[in-house]
Motif scaffolding. Structure first.
Motif, mmCIF file in Angstrom:
data_model
loop_
_atom_site.group_PDB
_atom_site.id
_atom_site.type_symbol
_atom_site.label_atom_id
_atom_site.label_comp_id
_atom_site.label_asym_id
_atom_site.label_seq_id
_atom_site.Cartn_x
_atom_site.Cartn_y
_atom_site.Cartn_z
ATOM 1 N N ALA A 73 0.813 -1.215 0.000
ATOM 2 C CA ALA A 73 0.000 0.000 0.000
ATOM 3 C C ALA A 73 0.850 1.270 0.000
ATOM 4 O O ALA A 73 0.324 2.360 -0.205
ATOM 5 C CB ALA A 73 -0.933 0.001 1.202
ATOM 6 N N ALA A 74 2.146 1.142 0.209
ATOM 7 C CA ALA A 74 3.030 2.316 0.258
ATOM 8 C C ALA A 74 3.187 2.976 -1.109
ATOM 9 O O ALA A 74 3.629 4.103 -1.192
ATOM 10 C CB ALA A 74 4.398 1.925 0.809
ATOM 11 N N GLY A 75 2.834 2.269 -2.154
ATOM 12 C CA GLY A 75 2.914 2.846 -3.484
ATOM 13 C C GLY A 75 3.908 2.146 -4.380
ATOM 14 O O GLY A 75 4.583 1.204 -3.980
ATOM 15 N N VAL A 76 3.993 2.637 -5.585
ATOM 16 C CA VAL A 76 4.824 2.052 -6.633
ATOM 17 C C VAL A 76 5.602 3.169 -7.311
ATOM 18 O O VAL A 76 5.068 4.252 -7.529
ATOM 19 C CB VAL A 76 3.940 1.316 -7.669
ATOM 20 C CG1 VAL A 76 4.748 0.820 -8.837
ATOM 21 C CG2 VAL A 76 3.205 0.166 -7.010
ATOM 22 N N ILE A 77 6.852 2.885 -7.633
ATOM 23 C CA ILE A 77 7.665 3.815 -8.403
ATOM 24 C C ILE A 77 7.805 3.237 -9.806
ATOM 25 O O ILE A 77 8.125 2.053 -9.960
ATOM 26 C CB ILE A 77 9.056 3.989 -7.775
ATOM 27 C CG1 ILE A 77 8.939 4.581 -6.377
ATOM 28 C CG2 ILE A 77 9.939 4.850 -8.660
ATOM 29 C CD1 ILE A 77 10.237 4.583 -5.609
ATOM 30 N N ALA A 78 7.567 4.051 -10.814
ATOM 31 C CA ALA A 78 7.735 3.619 -12.209
ATOM 32 C C ALA A 78 9.036 4.207 -12.736
ATOM 33 O O ALA A 78 9.250 5.417 -12.677
ATOM 34 C CB ALA A 78 6.562 4.083 -13.052
ATOM 35 N N LEU A 79 9.907 3.342 -13.236
ATOM 36 C CA LEU A 79 11.191 3.765 -13.786
ATOM 37 C C LEU A 79 11.246 3.440 -15.276
ATOM 38 O O LEU A 79 10.833 2.353 -15.690
ATOM 39 C CB LEU A 79 12.343 3.045 -13.082
ATOM 40 C CG LEU A 79 12.459 3.229 -11.567
ATOM 41 C CD1 LEU A 79 13.536 2.313 -11.015
ATOM 42 C CD2 LEU A 79 12.752 4.673 -11.232
ATOM 43 N N ALA A 80 11.777 4.367 -16.050
ATOM 44 C CA ALA A 80 12.048 4.084 -17.462
ATOM 45 C C ALA A 80 13.183 3.062 -17.514
ATOM 46 O O ALA A 80 13.935 2.899 -16.542
ATOM 47 C CB ALA A 80 12.446 5.366 -18.179
ATOM 48 N N SER A 81 13.335 2.384 -18.627
ATOM 49 C CA SER A 81 14.365 1.347 -18.723
ATOM 50 C C SER A 81 15.770 1.906 -18.462
ATOM 51 O O SER A 81 16.588 1.247 -17.832
ATOM 52 C CB SER A 81 14.312 0.644 -20.076
ATOM 53 O OG SER A 81 14.508 1.571 -21.116
ATOM 54 N N THR A 82 16.048 3.123 -18.899
ATOM 55 C CA THR A 82 17.370 3.717 -18.647
ATOM 56 C C THR A 82 17.551 4.019 -17.157
ATOM 57 O O THR A 82 18.649 3.850 -16.623
ATOM 58 C CB THR A 82 17.572 5.003 -19.469
ATOM 59 O OG1 THR A 82 16.494 5.895 -19.198
ATOM 60 C CG2 THR A 82 17.640 4.705 -20.947
#
Length: 70
Positions: free
Chosen positions: A44-53
């Motif tokens: 529930a703390a959340g999600v970080i989205a990272l680009a492939s680089t």
């Protein structure tokens, strides 16, 4: 922050085999061109989205010890 409420079931979350018994690590999932990262203990703390680089940069920094506590 990424809202995955409608796509959560289709993500394949993975974590290191070295920590399968514990929930003290992060989990990752591929989502299109992004790599999603979340706390394995507190979803529930959340999600970080990272680009492939960004993902490759993070992995390189970890491997090179650049993020180690001194």
């Amino acid at each position: 922050m990424v809202d995955l409420s409608t796509r959560r079931a289709v993500l394949n979350w993975r974590k290191s085999s070295a920590s399968q018994a514990a929930n003290e690590c992060v989990e990752v999932a591929a989502s299109g061109p992004s790599v999603l990262v979340r706390d394995s203990h507190d979803h529930a703390a959340g999600v970080i989205a990272l680009a492939s680089t960004q993902w490759r940069g993070l992995l390189n920094a970890i491997r090179n010890g650049e993020l180690d506590r001194r």
